[in-house]
Design a protein around this motif. Sequence first.
Motif, short mmCIF file in Angstrom:
data_model
loop_
_atom_site.label_atom_id
_atom_site.label_comp_id
_atom_site.label_asym_id
_atom_site.label_seq_id
_atom_site.Cartn_x
_atom_site.Cartn_y
_atom_site.Cartn_z
N PRO A 243 -5.38 20.35 -23.38
CA PRO A 243 -5.32 20.30 -21.78
C PRO A 243 -4.22 19.17 -21.32
O PRO A 243 -4.20 18.15 -22.07
N SER A 244 -3.73 19.46 -20.08
CA SER A 244 -2.91 18.49 -19.70
C SER A 244 -3.20 17.74 -18.54
O SER A 244 -2.80 16.71 -18.38
N GLY A 245 -4.31 18.11 -17.90
CA GLY A 245 -5.02 17.21 -16.91
C GLY A 245 -4.21 17.38 -15.58
O GLY A 245 -4.57 17.02 -14.56
N GLU A 246 -3.32 18.25 -15.51
CA GLU A 246 -2.55 18.83 -14.23
C GLU A 246 -3.37 19.38 -13.45
O GLU A 246 -4.03 20.42 -14.00
N THR A 247 -3.16 19.30 -12.05
CA THR A 247 -3.96 19.99 -11.08
C THR A 247 -3.11 20.50 -9.98
O THR A 247 -2.12 19.95 -9.84
N PRO A 248 -3.09 21.55 -9.03
CA PRO A 248 -4.29 22.48 -9.29
C PRO A 248 -3.92 23.51 -10.30
O PRO A 248 -2.91 23.63 -10.82
N GLY A 249 -5.11 24.35 -10.77
CA GLY A 249 -4.96 25.39 -11.75
C GLY A 249 -5.41 24.68 -13.23
O GLY A 249 -5.85 23.66 -13.39
N LEU A 250 -5.04 25.62 -14.10
CA LEU A 250 -5.34 25.27 -15.36
C LEU A 250 -4.18 25.30 -16.27
O LEU A 250 -3.17 26.12 -16.12
N HIS A 251 -3.97 24.16 -16.90
CA HIS A 251 -2.54 23.75 -17.50
C HIS A 251 -2.98 23.34 -19.00
O HIS A 251 -3.98 22.55 -19.21
N CYS A 252 -2.09 23.71 -19.82
CA CYS A 252 -2.38 23.34 -21.24
C CYS A 252 -0.62 22.72 -21.74
O CYS A 252 0.19 23.10 -21.19
N ARG A 253 -0.83 21.50 -22.52
CA ARG A 253 0.57 21.22 -23.11
C ARG A 253 0.59 21.21 -24.57
O ARG A 253 -0.25 21.08 -25.25
N ILE A 254 1.81 21.44 -24.92
CA ILE A 254 2.20 21.47 -26.27
C ILE A 254 2.84 20.22 -26.79
O ILE A 254 3.77 19.76 -26.30
N ASP A 255 2.22 19.55 -27.79
CA ASP A 255 2.76 18.32 -28.56
C ASP A 255 3.29 18.75 -29.80
O ASP A 255 2.54 19.56 -30.45
N LYS B 232 -4.60 32.66 -14.41
CA LYS B 232 -3.37 32.35 -15.37
C LYS B 232 -3.46 30.75 -15.77
O LYS B 232 -4.37 29.99 -15.34
N LEU B 233 -2.98 30.81 -17.04
CA LEU B 233 -2.70 29.41 -17.62
C LEU B 233 -1.33 29.00 -17.72
O LEU B 233 -0.74 29.87 -17.98
N THR B 234 -0.93 27.66 -17.37
CA THR B 234 0.37 27.41 -17.45
C THR B 234 0.42 26.45 -18.79
O THR B 234 -0.25 25.29 -18.90
N VAL B 235 1.48 27.04 -19.65
CA VAL B 235 1.82 26.20 -20.67
C VAL B 235 2.92 25.29 -20.55
O VAL B 235 3.88 25.84 -20.16
N HIS B 236 2.74 23.97 -20.87
CA HIS B 236 3.80 23.04 -20.74
C HIS B 236 4.75 22.81 -22.03
O HIS B 236 3.81 22.14 -22.83
N PHE B 237 5.95 22.95 -22.24
CA PHE B 237 6.49 22.82 -23.61
C PHE B 237 7.06 21.39 -23.36
O PHE B 237 7.39 20.87 -22.35
N PRO B 238 7.39 20.75 -24.59
CA PRO B 238 8.10 19.58 -24.82
C PRO B 238 9.41 19.30 -24.25
O PRO B 238 9.62 18.16 -23.79
N SER C 213 -16.27 31.36 -23.00
CA SER C 213 -14.97 30.62 -23.57
C SER C 213 -13.84 31.05 -23.41
O SER C 213 -13.43 32.30 -23.07
N LEU C 214 -12.57 30.14 -23.11
CA LEU C 214 -11.41 30.59 -22.98
C LEU C 214 -10.51 30.42 -24.23
O LEU C 214 -10.58 29.45 -24.79
N HIS C 215 -9.71 31.57 -24.82
CA HIS C 215 -8.98 31.30 -25.76
C HIS C 215 -7.49 31.39 -25.49
O HIS C 215 -7.13 32.24 -24.73
N VAL C 216 -6.69 30.58 -25.97
CA VAL C 216 -5.23 30.81 -25.75
C VAL C 216 -4.61 30.47 -27.11
O VAL C 216 -4.92 29.88 -27.89
N ILE C 217 -3.74 31.75 -27.52
CA ILE C 217 -2.96 31.56 -28.81
C ILE C 217 -1.46 31.91 -28.45
O ILE C 217 -1.27 32.21 -27.29
N GLY C 218 -0.71 31.20 -29.56
CA GLY C 218 0.77 31.23 -29.16
C GLY C 218 1.55 30.85 -30.51
O GLY C 218 0.87 30.42 -31.27
N GLU C 219 2.89 30.85 -30.47
CA GLU C 219 3.61 30.16 -31.41
C GLU C 219 4.71 29.33 -30.92
O GLU C 219 5.32 29.70 -29.74
N VAL C 220 4.97 28.61 -31.66
CA VAL C 220 5.89 27.38 -31.37
C VAL C 220 6.82 27.12 -32.53
O VAL C 220 6.64 27.19 -33.58
N ILE C 221 8.35 27.15 -32.04
CA ILE C 221 9.04 27.06 -33.13
C ILE C 221 9.58 25.60 -33.25
O ILE C 221 9.84 24.88 -32.23
N VAL C 222 9.41 25.13 -34.45
CA VAL C 222 9.83 23.73 -34.73
C VAL C 222 10.94 23.76 -35.62
O VAL C 222 11.35 24.70 -36.34
#
Length: 127
Positions: A66-78, A108-114, A46-55
């Motif tokens: 998951p954001s569905g973007e390719t190539p590579g591994l991408h997640c998005r923050i909503d 690596k994993l790319t995190v996409h912020f709002p 399993s892959l685990h990703v943790i982080g903090e977002v300031i609201v």
Amino acid sequence: MLAVLWIVGCSHTPDLESTIGSAGFSGSEASTWKAWTNDMPPEPRSLHVIGEVIVTNGRYVAQIKPSGETPGLHCRIDVIDKGGVGITALTSRKVHFIDTEYDGSDEKLTVHFPDGTTLDVPIESAQ
């Protein structure tokens, strides 16, 4: 106040559907983000990703998926407005993503912020 939101796979909380884009998002510190694989038995890996977002208000929560973007591994923050009354103050929201279908092929994993920014997080192995 620190809230923890656990997102497993690409599921999400059904009553928090009103995604508000970049409204409510204030930022994130790169040092709070970590990604690792759990290769220990029993399977699956399993892959685990943790982080903090300031609201910007206590009524906002954050989701990572998951954001569905390719190539590579991408997640998005909503950032989600859960409604009601919230204290207008910068609030830290922890997020944790678990992917039990991760094949181990990415470094690596790319995190996409709002707000359109991205962050590359190296994936470590926890054996």
